[in-house]
Design an enzyme around this catalytic site. Structure first.
Site, PDB file in Angstrom:
ATOM      1  N   GLY A 262      48.929  36.595  42.730  1.00  0.00           N
ATOM      2  CA  GLY A 262      48.412  35.849  43.875  1.00  0.00           C
ATOM      3  C   GLY A 262      47.093  35.159  43.603  1.00  0.00           C
ATOM      4  O   GLY A 262      46.270  35.709  42.887  1.00  0.00           O
TER       5      GLY A 262
ATOM      6  N   GLY B 245      48.385  30.385  41.147  1.00  0.00           N
ATOM      7  CA  GLY B 245      48.015  29.245  40.289  1.00  0.00           C
ATOM      8  C   GLY B 245      48.678  29.342  38.920  1.00  0.00           C
ATOM      9  O   GLY B 245      49.365  28.412  38.473  1.00  0.00           O
ATOM     10  N   LYS B 246      48.492  30.493  38.258  1.00  0.00           N
ATOM     11  CA  LYS B 246      49.067  30.620  36.905  1.00  0.00           C
ATOM     12  C   LYS B 246      50.580  30.748  36.976  1.00  0.00           C
ATOM     13  O   LYS B 246      51.289  30.243  36.113  1.00  0.00           O
ATOM     14  CB  LYS B 246      48.432  31.798  36.164  1.00  0.00           C
ATOM     15  CG  LYS B 246      46.953  31.550  35.898  1.00  0.00           C
ATOM     16  CD  LYS B 246      46.300  32.620  35.092  1.00  0.00           C
ATOM     17  CE  LYS B 246      44.786  32.426  35.069  1.00  0.00           C
ATOM     18  NZ  LYS B 246      44.153  32.618  36.411  1.00  0.00           N
TER      19      LYS B 246
ATOM     20  N   ASP C  18      52.874  47.026  43.991  1.00  0.00           N
ATOM     21  CA  ASP C  18      51.747  47.362  43.128  1.00  0.00           C
ATOM     22  C   ASP C  18      52.179  47.227  41.667  1.00  0.00           C
ATOM     23  O   ASP C  18      53.195  47.811  41.261  1.00  0.00           O
ATOM     24  CB  ASP C  18      51.295  48.800  43.432  1.00  0.00           C
ATOM     25  CG  ASP C  18      49.961  49.126  42.799  1.00  0.00           C
ATOM     26  OD1 ASP C  18      49.762  48.799  41.603  1.00  0.00           O
ATOM     27  OD2 ASP C  18      49.104  49.707  43.486  1.00  0.00           O
TER      28      ASP C  18
ATOM     29  N   ASP D 127      46.458  38.958  34.866  1.00  0.00           N
ATOM     30  CA  ASP D 127      45.279  38.192  35.289  1.00  0.00           C
ATOM     31  C   ASP D 127      44.544  39.088  36.271  1.00  0.00           C
ATOM     32  O   ASP D 127      44.694  38.973  37.485  1.00  0.00           O
ATOM     33  CB  ASP D 127      45.739  36.878  35.934  1.00  0.00           C
ATOM     34  CG  ASP D 127      44.574  35.957  36.250  1.00  0.00           C
ATOM     35  OD1 ASP D 127      43.470  36.185  35.726  1.00  0.00           O
ATOM     36  OD2 ASP D 127      44.777  35.016  37.032  1.00  0.00           O
TER      37      ASP D 127
ATOM     38  N   CYS E 263      38.593  36.252  35.016  1.00  0.00           N
ATOM     39  CA  CYS E 263      37.637  35.149  35.208  1.00  0.00           C
ATOM     40  C   CYS E 263      36.253  35.756  35.333  1.00  0.00           C
ATOM     41  O   CYS E 263      35.495  35.444  36.235  1.00  0.00           O
ATOM     42  CB  CYS E 263      38.009  34.253  36.388  1.00  0.00           C
ATOM     43  SG  CYS E 263      38.045  35.075  37.973  1.00  0.00           S
TER      44      CYS E 263
HETATM   45  C1  LIG Z   1      42.483  37.272  39.592  1.00  0.00           C
HETATM   46  S1  LIG Z   1      43.635  37.336  40.882  1.00  0.00           S
HETATM   47  C2  LIG Z   1      45.046  36.576  40.171  1.00  0.00           C
HETATM   48  C3  LIG Z   1      44.992  35.066  40.203  1.00  0.00           C
HETATM   49  C4  LIG Z   1      46.337  34.440  39.904  1.00  0.00           C
HETATM   50  N1  LIG Z   1      46.878  34.893  38.646  1.00  0.00           N
HETATM   51  C5  LIG Z   1      46.258  32.924  39.900  1.00  0.00           C
HETATM   52  O1  LIG Z   1      46.136  32.320  38.839  1.00  0.00           O
HETATM   53  O2  LIG Z   1      46.320  32.336  40.986  1.00  0.00           O
HETATM   54  C6  LIG Z   1      44.123  39.014  40.888  1.00  0.00           C
HETATM   55  C7  LIG Z   1      45.241  39.317  41.877  1.00  0.00           C
HETATM   56  O3  LIG Z   1      45.680  40.650  41.634  1.00  0.00           O
HETATM   57  C8  LIG Z   1      46.050  41.204  42.860  1.00  0.00           C
HETATM   58  N2  LIG Z   1      46.090  42.671  42.697  1.00  0.00           N
HETATM   59  C9  LIG Z   1      45.105  43.562  42.865  1.00  0.00           C
HETATM   60  N3  LIG Z   1      45.545  44.799  42.606  1.00  0.00           N
HETATM   61  C10 LIG Z   1      46.842  44.684  42.257  1.00  0.00           C
HETATM   62  C11 LIG Z   1      47.834  45.623  41.904  1.00  0.00           C
HETATM   63  N4  LIG Z   1      47.562  46.923  41.828  1.00  0.00           N
HETATM   64  N5  LIG Z   1      49.071  45.161  41.624  1.00  0.00           N
HETATM   65  C12 LIG Z   1      49.351  43.840  41.701  1.00  0.00           C
HETATM   66  N6  LIG Z   1      48.449  42.918  42.065  1.00  0.00           N
HETATM   67  C13 LIG Z   1      47.203  43.332  42.322  1.00  0.00           C
HETATM   68  C14 LIG Z   1      45.015  40.698  43.819  1.00  0.00           C
HETATM   69  O4  LIG Z   1      45.467  40.785  45.151  1.00  0.00           O
HETATM   70  C15 LIG Z   1      44.834  39.273  43.334  1.00  0.00           C
HETATM   71  O5  LIG Z   1      45.676  38.421  44.035  1.00  0.00           O
END
Ligand SMILES: C[S@@+](CC[C@H](N)C(=O)[O-])C[C@H]1O[C@@H](n2cnc3c(N)ncnc32)[C@H](O)[C@@H]1O
Length: 504
Positions: free
Chosen positions: A318, A321-322, A365, A386, A439
């Protein structure tokens, strides 16, 4: 397949949406004329009836700054709503944006100056008056607004949001106006020789702990660190990603009046204007995405692979983007992408961002690899992690975040990063590759997490040199095998990339 599972339909990922799971509209201040607008002057939520408000651009900036501090709102989101609600555009919107972003970015040093002029710590000034003073101080010290206008407009604003403080604000602002910025900095910054980090913090508007982290990652080179701090204070250029198979970057640049990116074959730099209005964004040929994000996502797909190469996993997807870029390439290469996102709201954004792509979105998760039948151990050929991080690598794009982030954020984040990396290494098949991306350039979130996560995963891994996975001729990639991109070297966010191949 989870409830969001779909070869989903949708447009651009809302990559400016940095909310974890904030309900829509939370943190919005009341609007002029809206219900309860003049209810309580101490909330800073609007002028009292009969009081003259300041001009609309300053009012909008004040409301955005107050919402950031009062409600933990995100400046880009709340300001967009306020501009829309107040129907501000053109020069007014540009001025409101400059005031909001500038004030938030320079907050640490503005507070030192306000405190000195007020003779008391800013914590002892009522929040509405404090935010108005910050806005006034920014205009006095960082813009060409004539001093008399900055003072009188700010005093009008204070009169409307904190009537009892108008005289005090007038005196503080006049004191600030008597001294140019350089003299204030000389007065308030510790000497560089005795305390270089403290000096840089005041001169370049970053918290000391952040500067220390940057300096460590830049090998202790404070001149280079200073270049980074300066770059962090520049308004960022908006980058588009021309989705492979749907758009060509050179043609898109012509179409939007931008320029093709320096490194990513998909990147276009916009010359201003709102990306949301562009036809290419609206019809899903492109999305907004920092060039560094494009490079690290594409690097995962450039790693050499033997055997099956059709099952790809994006473990933290989420807002998408990627996944949007990876999904476009998957369509061309006959691969399928599983996109995991723990937040339901953000999982929906991924779904929208990957419409008509071979992407299945799972709102689960990422650490449930091996327990969730859709996330089997050794089930994937390429995996992207990411990871959620401090975001210290994208301070240009989030003006308030440098002051909001704290060192105490690191332990829970790094624990989660390690666990997600372990899950990724279990999800990838022997011979497959995992790209670990943040990032943030903080060493604890980058090198330390990669070393620790690999050690704890229970599988054998080798580092893949990430440098040849980036476009040829990219400068400043260091000695490998990991890569750290930098705003001041590459014009990108400070993305970190480690690529690991599972060997057993
Ligand atoms: C840095 S962002 C990712 C950005 C995304 N890859 C993009 O390019 O748009 C990290 C994401 O990991 C999600 N996240 C956090 N803990 C997580 C988990 N345990 N399992 C899966 N997703 C998780 C967050 O909600 C967040 O949307």
């Amino acid at each position: 397949m989870g409830s969001w599972a779909a070869h989903s339909a949708g447009g651009e990922a809302s990559v400016t949406d940095h909310r974890a799971d904030r309900p829509h509209g939370s943190g919005r201040p009341r609007r002029p004329g809206g219900p309860g607008y003049d209810r309580d002057s101490r909330t800073g939520r609007g002028p009292r009836a009969g009081r003259p408000p300041s001009d609309p651009a300053r009012q909008a900036a004040y409301e955005a700054i107050a919402a950031v501090h009062r409600d933990d709102a995100y400046a880009n989101l709340v300001l967009a709503e306020i501009l829309r609600d107040m129907r501000l555009d053109g020069r007014d919107a540009a001025f409101a944006t400059e005031l909001t972003y500038g004030t938030l970015r320079t907050l640490g040093t503005l507070d030192l100056i306000v405190a000195d002029a007020a003779g008391r710590d800013v914590a002892r000034i009522d929040p509405p008056a404090r935010d108005a003073l910050r806005l006034g101080a920014y205009q006095l010290l960082h813009t060409r607004v004539p001093a008399f206008a900055a003072v009188s407009q700010t005093v009008d604003l204070v009169r409307s949001v904190a009537p009892g403080a108008a005289g005090f604000a007038n005196a503080v602002l006049r004191t600030i106006a008597e001294t140019p910025l350089e003299k204030w900095l000389e007065k308030l910054a510790p000497s560089y020789d005795e305390n270089p980090i403290g000096n840089l913090a005041v001169h370049h508007n970053h918290p000391e702990w952040v500067i220390r982290a940057f300096a460590e990652s830049l090998g202790g080179d404070l001149a280079d660190t200073t270049r980074l701090l300066i770059e962090d204070n520049q308004p960022p250029v908006v980058h588009l990603c021309a989705r492979p198979g749907r758009a060509d970057a050179v043609e898109l640049a012509d179409e939007v009046g931008g320029v093709p990116g320096a490194f990513s074959p998909y990147a276009v730099y916009l010359n201003g204007g709102s990306p949301r209005e562009l036809a290419a964004i609206q019809d899903g040929r492109a999305h907004v995405q920092d060039e560094g994000s494009q490079l690290v996502a594409a690097a995962l797909l450039a790693a050499p692979m033997e055997g099956r190469d059709t099952r790809w996993l994006d473990l933290c997807a989420g807002p998408g983007g990627k996944t949007g870029l990876i999904g476009s390439i998957a369509a061309a290469r006959g691969a399928e992408v599983t996109a995991v996102e723990v937040s339901e709201h953000r999982a929906r954004l991924v779904e929208q961002a990957t419409r008509n792509m071979p992407v299945t979105v799972l709102p689960v998760d990422g650490r449930s690899v091996g327990r969730d039948p859709d996330l089997p151990e050794e089930g994937f050929d390429r995996v992207l992690v990411d990871a959620p991080c401090t975001g210290l690598g994208s301070l240009r794009r989030r003006p308030e975040s440098r002051w909001r982030r704290q060192p105490a954020d690191l332990p829970p984040l790094t624990k989660l990063q390690r666990e997600l990396l372990v899950a990724a290494l279990r999800a990838v098949r022997p011979g497959g590759v995992v790209a670990y991306v943040t990032c943030s350039p903080h060493m604890v979130e980058t090198q330390v997490t990669v070393t620790e996560g690999s050690r704890r995963s229970g599988v054998e891994v080798d580092f893949v040199d990430a440098r040849p996975l980036l476009p040829p001729g990219m400068p400043g990639l260091g000695s490998g095998p990991t890569v750290q991109l930098w705003p001041h070297r590459h014009g990108t966010d400070a993305m970190f990339l480690a690529v690991l191949r599972r060997t057993s």
